[in-house]
Design a protein around this motif. Structure first.
Motif, short mmCIF file in Angstrom:
data_model
loop_
_atom_site.label_atom_id
_atom_site.label_comp_id
_atom_site.label_asym_id
_atom_site.label_seq_id
_atom_site.Cartn_x
_atom_site.Cartn_y
_atom_site.Cartn_z
N GLU A 85 0.83 -1.21 0.00
CA GLU A 85 0.00 0.00 0.00
C GLU A 85 0.86 1.26 0.00
N ILE A 86 1.95 1.22 0.77
CA ILE A 86 2.87 2.36 0.80
C ILE A 86 3.52 2.56 -0.55
N PHE A 87 3.94 1.44 -1.21
CA PHE A 87 4.64 1.52 -2.49
C PHE A 87 3.77 2.15 -3.59
N VAL A 88 2.44 2.01 -3.43
CA VAL A 88 1.55 2.57 -4.46
C VAL A 88 1.01 3.94 -4.06
N GLY A 89 1.67 4.52 -3.02
CA GLY A 89 1.29 5.89 -2.65
C GLY A 89 0.50 6.01 -1.38
N GLY A 90 0.61 5.06 -0.49
CA GLY A 90 -0.10 5.14 0.78
C GLY A 90 0.35 6.33 1.60
#
Length: 423
Positions: A85-90
């Protein structure tokens, strides 16, 4: 001119026994000490090899534990979901949730951990147990790009290095790839950081004490030490006689060179990192490191000095007893001969009443018996000679008397003839 030493037979016998005992003692001491020294060195080398193999086993157990922990973390579903989720802009809330999960649920599982980082595919730290790590660029670090080349469930263990983080401590990074649960696609890297002091504690035997052992080998031997050295010859664990040497001071000793150049494990006598004489053994580790166990030659071979002193004491005691026995034997041989000599001197002076003492039924006793028989025969011959001399003297006296009688008869006959002529 031939000079003859006037040495008593007892002295010669005693000197012979002493020389023989001394020679035997010296030869026994020489070969015994030489053999004992060889056996002791071989035993110490064997013991050191066993210790090195034990330390090697401890190292691999420790390493497998760290690797297993990294695999466990990289396969954690929540870590993978939050990281993805962080890698996709969380947003920051997701980072906080991941950091809290790492701190609360992962860090307590392993007391050796200094911290845990989650990195994206560009090598940037996106989540960490330490907020100061967020945003750091680790793309040039081995532990990052090596982990990117691995498959799910595989682990990379770095060399020990001085970290720019964690207060400049020497650390070991254990990294593993993070993959998407559904597609298996690589999405990032998880890195566990371990304080290299744990390796030092393992080598020094402190871990077993931490786990409840009463003592370790270091407490029993003053000069014994076990340490790890990398392929460049720099120590990865603390050195007993060179404080603060990790990755700073060369320890490119013979075992390290043998592992690096020949991949050969040795057990031998050599000079350590202080060029002091030691006896040691080594194990060549698959990652290019060398595990070394060694101890000072003086301490290792100190038992040889004790053995030498004990052996010299025993040999001295045996030598003293041998001299005592030699004296008794020499006296047992020489005294009867001396008494026989004294008897012969008296007989030589004409005292045939003397007899040699036959105290034992040995060669000297038989000699004394033969001597007495000889003296007895001499005595009888002397008596016979005296009797014959007496007879001869009597005959000579009788002849003298007869001569006198004949002379007187001649005189009387002559006087009678003269008287007849006158008439």
């Amino acid at each position: 001119m031939i000079w003859r030493l006037k040495i008593k037979i007892k002295t010669r016998i005693l000197a012979g026994f002493i020389l023989l005992a001394a020679f035997s003692s010296i030869m026994v001491a020489f070969f015994a000490l030489r053999q004992f020294g060889t056996i002791l060195k071989e035993q110490i080398l064997t013991d050191l090899i066993l210790v090195a193999e034990t330390k090697e086993g401890n190292f691999f157990d420790f390493l497998e534990m760290l690797k297993g922990r990294a695999v466990d973390f990289s396969s954690d579903g929540l870590i993978r979901d939050l990281a993805a989720e962080i890698f996709v802009g969380g947003d920051g809330r997701v980072r906080d949730l991941l950091a809290e999960h790492l701190i609360r649920n992962k860090m307590p599982l392993d007391k050796f951990l200094l911290g845990i980082d989650i990195l994206d595919l560009n090598g940037r730290v996106v989540a960490s147990t330490d907020k100061k790590e967020i945003g750091r660029d680790e793309s040039a670090e081995n532990y990052f790009f090596k982990a990117k080349e691995l498959n799910y469930g595989e682990v990379y263990v770095s060399d020990v290095f001085i970290s720019r983080h964690f207060e400049g401590k020497s650390v070991l990074a254990i990294s593993a790839p993070l993959t998407d649960k559904n597609t298996g696609r690589l999405v990032g890297v998880l890195a566990n950081f371990v304080d290299a002091k744990n390796l030092s504690a393992m080598m020094a035997g402190e871990r077993q004490i931490q786990f409840g052992a009463i003592s370790g080998i270091l407490g029993r031997m003053q000069t014994f030490e076990a340490y790890l050295v990398n392929a460049e010859g720099f120590p990865l664990t603390e050195l007993k006689f060179a404080p603060d040497a990790v990755l700073k001071r060369k320890a490119d000793v013979l075992p390290v060179r043998k592992c690096r150049e020949e991949n050969k494990e040795i057990s031998a006598l050599y000079g350590n990192y202080l060029d002091a004489p030691v006896i040691g053994a080594s194990m060549c580790l698959p990652n290019g490191w060398t595990l070394i166990v060694e101890m000072g030659q003086d301490e290792a071979l100190g038992r040889l000095g004790d053995a030498q002193r004990n052996l010299l004491f025993i040999i001295s005691a045996v030598f003293a007893v041998s001299v005592g026995i030699a004296y008794v034997i020499a006296r047992g041989i020489a005294n009867p001969i001396a008494r026989l000599t004294q008897t012969a001197e008296k007989i030589k002076g004409g005292d045939f009443s003397q007899k040699a003492e036959a105290a034992a039924e040995d060669e000297i006793g038989r000699l004394a018996v033969s001597f007495n028989e000889m003296v007895e025969k001499m005595k009888r011959r002397a008596e016979e000679s005296e009797k014959l001399s007496a007879v001869m003297v009597g005959r000579e006296l009788r002849m003298v008397e007869l001569k006198k009688e004949i002379e007187e008869l001649k005189k009387k006959a002559g006087t009678a003839g003269d008287n007849l002529l006158k008439k």
